[in-house]
Design a protein around this motif. Structure first.
Motif, PDB file in Angstrom:
ATOM      1  N   GLU A   1       7.659 -11.121   7.569  1.00 46.82           N
ATOM      2  CA  GLU A   1       7.050 -11.244   6.246  1.00 46.82           C
ATOM      3  C   GLU A   1       6.612  -9.877   5.727  1.00 46.82           C
ATOM      4  O   GLU A   1       6.816  -9.540   4.555  1.00 46.82           O
TER       5      GLU A   1
ATOM      6  N   ALA B   1       8.767  -7.538   2.581  1.00 48.09           N
ATOM      7  CA  ALA B   1       8.092  -7.390   1.288  1.00 48.09           C
ATOM      8  C   ALA B   1       8.363  -5.997   0.724  1.00 48.09           C
ATOM      9  O   ALA B   1       8.064  -5.002   1.387  1.00 48.09           O
ATOM     10  N   PRO B   2       8.921  -5.875  -0.486  1.00 46.24           N
ATOM     11  CA  PRO B   2       9.198  -4.549  -1.053  1.00 46.24           C
ATOM     12  C   PRO B   2       7.934  -3.716  -1.239  1.00 46.24           C
ATOM     13  O   PRO B   2       7.965  -2.497  -1.083  1.00 46.24           O
ATOM     14  N   ARG B   3       6.833  -4.378  -1.585  1.00 48.14           N
ATOM     15  CA  ARG B   3       5.546  -3.712  -1.754  1.00 48.14           C
ATOM     16  C   ARG B   3       4.480  -4.515  -1.025  1.00 48.14           C
ATOM     17  O   ARG B   3       4.649  -5.709  -0.774  1.00 48.14           O
TER      18      ARG B   3
ATOM     19  N   GLU C   1       1.716  -5.640  -2.096  1.00 45.19           N
ATOM     20  CA  GLU C   1       1.215  -6.751  -2.912  1.00 45.19           C
ATOM     21  C   GLU C   1       2.201  -7.906  -3.008  1.00 45.19           C
ATOM     22  O   GLU C   1       1.856  -8.994  -3.504  1.00 45.19           O
ATOM     23  N   ASP C   2       3.442  -7.699  -2.557  1.00 48.90           N
ATOM     24  CA  ASP C   2       4.437  -8.777  -2.562  1.00 48.90           C
ATOM     25  C   ASP C   2       4.406  -9.611  -1.287  1.00 48.90           C
ATOM     26  O   ASP C   2       5.164 -10.585  -1.171  1.00 48.90           O
ATOM     27  N   THR C   3       3.573  -9.254  -0.332  1.00 50.08           N
ATOM     28  CA  THR C   3       3.506  -9.980   0.941  1.00 50.08           C
ATOM     29  C   THR C   3       3.082 -11.425   0.701  1.00 50.08           C
ATOM     30  O   THR C   3       2.110 -11.689  -0.018  1.00 50.08           O
ATOM     31  N   ARG C   4       3.796 -12.360   1.296  1.00 49.46           N
ATOM     32  CA  ARG C   4       3.453 -13.779   1.188  1.00 49.46           C
ATOM     33  C   ARG C   4       2.403 -14.121   2.233  1.00 49.46           C
ATOM     34  O   ARG C   4       2.701 -14.612   3.315  1.00 49.46           O
TER      35      ARG C   4
END
Length: 430
Positions: A314, A318-320, A322-325
């Motif tokens: 995960e 994530a590209p950034r 803040e994109d982490t799920r």
């Protein structure tokens, strides 16, 4: 022995520390292959290191420091064997034994050339079924990797004195029960894989979470653990535990170049430059997670590694930051806590809960953690208290984290955060 480095006390001490850290396991392996006596080998190598600490600063370091230690330790083993033989009045037997060991050429007992990796050989020898798995893993970490007793105790979440006693008992059992230091045959190998996997996992953890000393990370140790997993998986390519473990360590190890900045300071995951991650290793790790061997019912150890690898995936995907799920990360940790409850897993879950649902939820999750001697627990608590605006309580938690941390590099973060709180509120430092 001729010295290639002129006398320099500080340089010699630093060189010796590096050699012991990097070569200890290999030297133990070579000496055990020749003499088969764990008690004599470990004591004699320790004596050789002590002699080097006395002589190198004044005589100069040798051209080949590892060879110097090996020769000095071997001489001490032979001296002790002679002393034992004289005590037992068995000089003819000694002469035969010494001639046999000297003529063996350092060959390791290995039926059919089953194992070629030297480090894997020694780990397999340490994981004899007569030893409990925890004792075998701890012994392998101490002998093969050279991890300190303090740091092994931290990995197993037990007091240092308890771990020291376990290691002593394991060594005594090997000697008194005459457990052979030999590589198992192919029929015995599967029964040892679980302990080998656990040892590699702990070695990898020790590389990225050192408990004492000046180094923030031991990337070399983590890299050796990755290679160890690869080597043993090559022997059993359809083993789900090893497959899941390789996925986990690859995904974690892929971030090695971004974990510290140019000055050697630790960089938190959210602040890492993701362009410096090894995306080929991320791709390999993610592909392993889709392996058919991980789709059926899994043993608990394999499932534990799989869940941890999914968490790592995960983050890695994530590209950034803040994109982490984070909701998915929490779900994985919920399963992991149910499978393998413990303070380390619960702390990681609390961090994920705070990111997914807010700092108050994270603080509530921390209340259930009973392990109170971890600086990371107090550092997380302090961070969440800071987010909640509870500055006085945050200061207290940072002070606790600072007092508990034994790694100099890791101390930078709580100290910096504590100083920032004082600056923000205009309070003088304590």
């Amino acid at each position: 022995m001729a010295s290639g480095v002129p006398p320099d006390g500080e340089a010699a001490a630093a060189l010796l520390a590096d050699v012991v850290r990097e070569e200890w396991g290999r030297l133990i392996s070579l000496l055990l292959a020749r003499f088969r006596r764990l008690d004599l080998v470990e004591d004699s190598l320790a004596d050789a290191v002590e002699a080097a600490a006395r002589r190198w600063p004044t005589d100069g370091a040798p051209d080949n420091p590892a060879a110097w230690l090996h020769t000095a330790a071997a001489r001490r083993v032979l001296d002790r064997l002679r002393a034992e033989a004289m005590h037992n009045r068995r000089m003819p037997l000694l002469a035969t034994d010494v001639a046999r060991t000297a003529g063996a050429g350092g060959a390791m007992a290995d039926p059919g050339g089953l194992v070629e990796d030297d480090r894997l050989r020694l780990v397999l020898m340490c994981t004899h079924p007569a030893l409990a798995p925890e004792a075998a893993s701890a012994l392998a970490l101490r002998l093969v990797v050279g991890v300190s007793t303090h740091d092994i105790a931290r990995l197993f979440l037990v007091p240092e004195a308890t771990m020291a006693a376990r290691l002593t008992r394991a060594k005594k059992k090997i000697v008194t029960a005459r457990i052979p230091f030999a590589v198992p045959g192919s029929d015995e190998l599967p029964s040892r894989l679980s302990t080998v996997a656990q040892t590699a996992y702990l070695a990898f953890t020790a590389g990225y979470a050192p408990g004492s000393g000046p180094d923030p990370l031991r990337v070399d140790l983590a890299g050796e653990a990755v290679q160890l997993v690869r080597a043993v998986l090559a022997l059993q390519p359809d083993d789900p535990t090893l497959t899941a473990l390789l996925a986990l360590v690859l995904l974690q190890h892929s971030r090695r170049d971004a974990r510290t900045d140019d000055a050697g300071h630790l960089v938190l995951l959210a602040d890492q430059d993701r362009r410096r991650w090894h995306h080929d290793e991320i791709a390999e790790g993610v592909a392993l997670l889709a392996s058919p061997v991980l789709r059926s019912d899994l043993p608990p150890q394999a499932l534990s590694y799989l869940l941890q690898a999914r968490v790592a995936a995960e983050h890695a995907s994530a590209p950034r930051a803040e994109d982490t799920r984070w909701d998915r990360v929490v779900a994985h940790y919920d399963l992991l806590v149910g499978l393998q409850p413990g303070p380390s897993v619960e702390l990681a879950r609390a961090v994920a809960v705070a990111e997914a649902f807010g700092h108050e939820s994270g603080l509530a999750a921390l209340q259930h953690i009973t392990h109170r001697s971890s600086h990371r627990l107090e550092a997380v608590r302090a961070e969440l208290l800071t987010r909640a605006g509870r500055v006085t309580a945050a200061r207290t938690a940072y002070d606790a984290a600072i007092s508990l941390c034994r790694n100099e590099a890791e101390l930078e973060h709580p100290r910096g955060r504590r100083a920032a709180l004082d600056h923000l509120t205009g309070q003088p430092p304590p």
